[in-house]
Design a protein around this motif. Structure first.
Motif, PDB file in Angstrom:
ATOM      1  N   LYS A   1       1.337   5.324  -2.408  1.00  0.00           N
ATOM      2  CA  LYS A   1       0.665   6.283  -3.296  1.00  0.00           C
ATOM      3  C   LYS A   1       0.476   5.721  -4.705  1.00  0.00           C
ATOM      4  O   LYS A   1      -0.577   5.870  -5.306  1.00  0.00           O
ATOM      5  N   LEU A   2       1.520   5.071  -5.219  1.00  0.00           N
ATOM      6  CA  LEU A   2       1.457   4.556  -6.585  1.00  0.00           C
ATOM      7  C   LEU A   2       0.402   3.470  -6.725  1.00  0.00           C
ATOM      8  O   LEU A   2      -0.392   3.485  -7.676  1.00  0.00           O
ATOM      9  N   THR A   3       0.348   2.533  -5.786  1.00  0.00           N
ATOM     10  CA  THR A   3      -0.659   1.471  -5.884  1.00  0.00           C
ATOM     11  C   THR A   3      -2.063   2.025  -5.623  1.00  0.00           C
ATOM     12  O   THR A   3      -3.028   1.555  -6.228  1.00  0.00           O
ATOM     13  N   ASP A   4      -2.202   3.011  -4.739  1.00  0.00           N
ATOM     14  CA  ASP A   4      -3.504   3.646  -4.531  1.00  0.00           C
ATOM     15  C   ASP A   4      -4.004   4.290  -5.826  1.00  0.00           C
ATOM     16  O   ASP A   4      -5.168   4.124  -6.206  1.00  0.00           O
ATOM     17  N   ILE A   5      -3.122   5.022  -6.506  1.00  0.00           N
ATOM     18  CA  ILE A   5      -3.495   5.666  -7.769  1.00  0.00           C
ATOM     19  C   ILE A   5      -3.848   4.611  -8.819  1.00  0.00           C
ATOM     20  O   ILE A   5      -4.834   4.750  -9.542  1.00  0.00           O
ATOM     21  N   PHE A   6      -3.080   3.551  -8.862  1.00  0.00           N
ATOM     22  CA  PHE A   6      -3.350   2.484  -9.825  1.00  0.00           C
ATOM     23  C   PHE A   6      -4.761   1.934  -9.648  1.00  0.00           C
ATOM     24  O   PHE A   6      -5.526   1.826 -10.606  1.00  0.00           O
TER      25      PHE A   6
ATOM     26  N   SER B   1     -13.542   2.226  -2.570  1.00  0.00           N
ATOM     27  CA  SER B   1     -12.349   2.899  -2.059  1.00  0.00           C
ATOM     28  C   SER B   1     -11.229   1.889  -1.803  1.00  0.00           C
ATOM     29  O   SER B   1     -11.483   0.753  -1.406  1.00  0.00           O
TER      30      SER B   1
ATOM     31  N   GLU C   1      -7.356   3.239  -7.919  1.00  0.00           N
ATOM     32  CA  GLU C   1      -8.421   4.241  -8.006  1.00  0.00           C
ATOM     33  C   GLU C   1      -8.619   4.793  -9.415  1.00  0.00           C
ATOM     34  O   GLU C   1      -9.747   4.945  -9.875  1.00  0.00           O
ATOM     35  N   LYS C   2      -7.537   5.103 -10.109  1.00  0.00           N
ATOM     36  CA  LYS C   2      -7.636   5.788 -11.397  1.00  0.00           C
ATOM     37  C   LYS C   2      -7.594   4.849 -12.592  1.00  0.00           C
ATOM     38  O   LYS C   2      -8.340   5.016 -13.546  1.00  0.00           O
ATOM     39  N   ILE C   3      -6.711   3.883 -12.545  1.00  0.00           N
ATOM     40  CA  ILE C   3      -6.516   3.023 -13.714  1.00  0.00           C
ATOM     41  C   ILE C   3      -7.505   1.858 -13.722  1.00  0.00           C
ATOM     42  O   ILE C   3      -8.128   1.578 -14.736  1.00  0.00           O
TER      43      ILE C   3
ATOM     44  N   ARG D   1     -10.280   1.664 -11.904  1.00  0.00           N
ATOM     45  CA  ARG D   1     -11.649   2.174 -11.761  1.00  0.00           C
ATOM     46  C   ARG D   1     -12.567   1.123 -11.152  1.00  0.00           C
ATOM     47  O   ARG D   1     -13.599   0.761 -11.703  1.00  0.00           O
TER      48      ARG D   1
ATOM     49  N   ARG E   1       0.857  -1.189   0.000  1.00  0.00           N
ATOM     50  CA  ARG E   1       0.000   0.000   0.000  1.00  0.00           C
ATOM     51  C   ARG E   1       0.889   1.235   0.000  1.00  0.00           C
ATOM     52  O   ARG E   1       1.637   1.480   0.949  1.00  0.00           O
TER      53      ARG E   1
END
Length: 74
Positions: free
Chosen positions: A12-17, A27, A19-21, A23, A10
Motif C-alpha cells: 500500500k505504501l509504495t503504491d501510494i508513493f 497505473s 500514484e500520489k507523490i 504522479r 509492492r
C-alpha cells in the motif's frame, strides 16, 4: 556462483508513493506487474535463497520499499 536480484516491494505504501507523490501518470499495476513475492517464488524454483535484505533494514519484507535477494544455483 551467486545471483543478486533487487526488486521494489509492492504494498500500500509504495503504491501510494508512486500514484500520489511521483504522479507518474500510469497505473502502478502496469508498471509493477509482478509483486516481490512472485519474484521470490520464481527464484526459489531454480535457486537456493541465501539472504534477503530489506530497505529500510528494520522493515519486515512485506512493508519495506525494496528488497535485495542473494541466491545460489541449486
Amino acid at each position: 556462483g551467486k545471483i543478486y536480484v533487487g526488486v521494489p516491494v509492492r504494498n500500500k505504501l509504495t503504491d501510494i508513493f508512486f500514484e500520489k507523490i511521483c504522479r507518474i501518470g500510469i497505473s502502478v499495476g502496469s508498471m509493477h506487474v509482478s509483486s516481490h513475492r512472485k519474484v521470490l517464488d520464481a527464484l526459489k524454483s531454480k535457486f537456493d535463497i541465501n539472504k534477503i535484505i530489506t530497505f529500510p533494514e528494520f522493515f519486515p519484507m512485506d512493508t519495506a520499499f525494496y528488497i535485495l535477494i542473494e541466491a545460489t544455483k541449486q
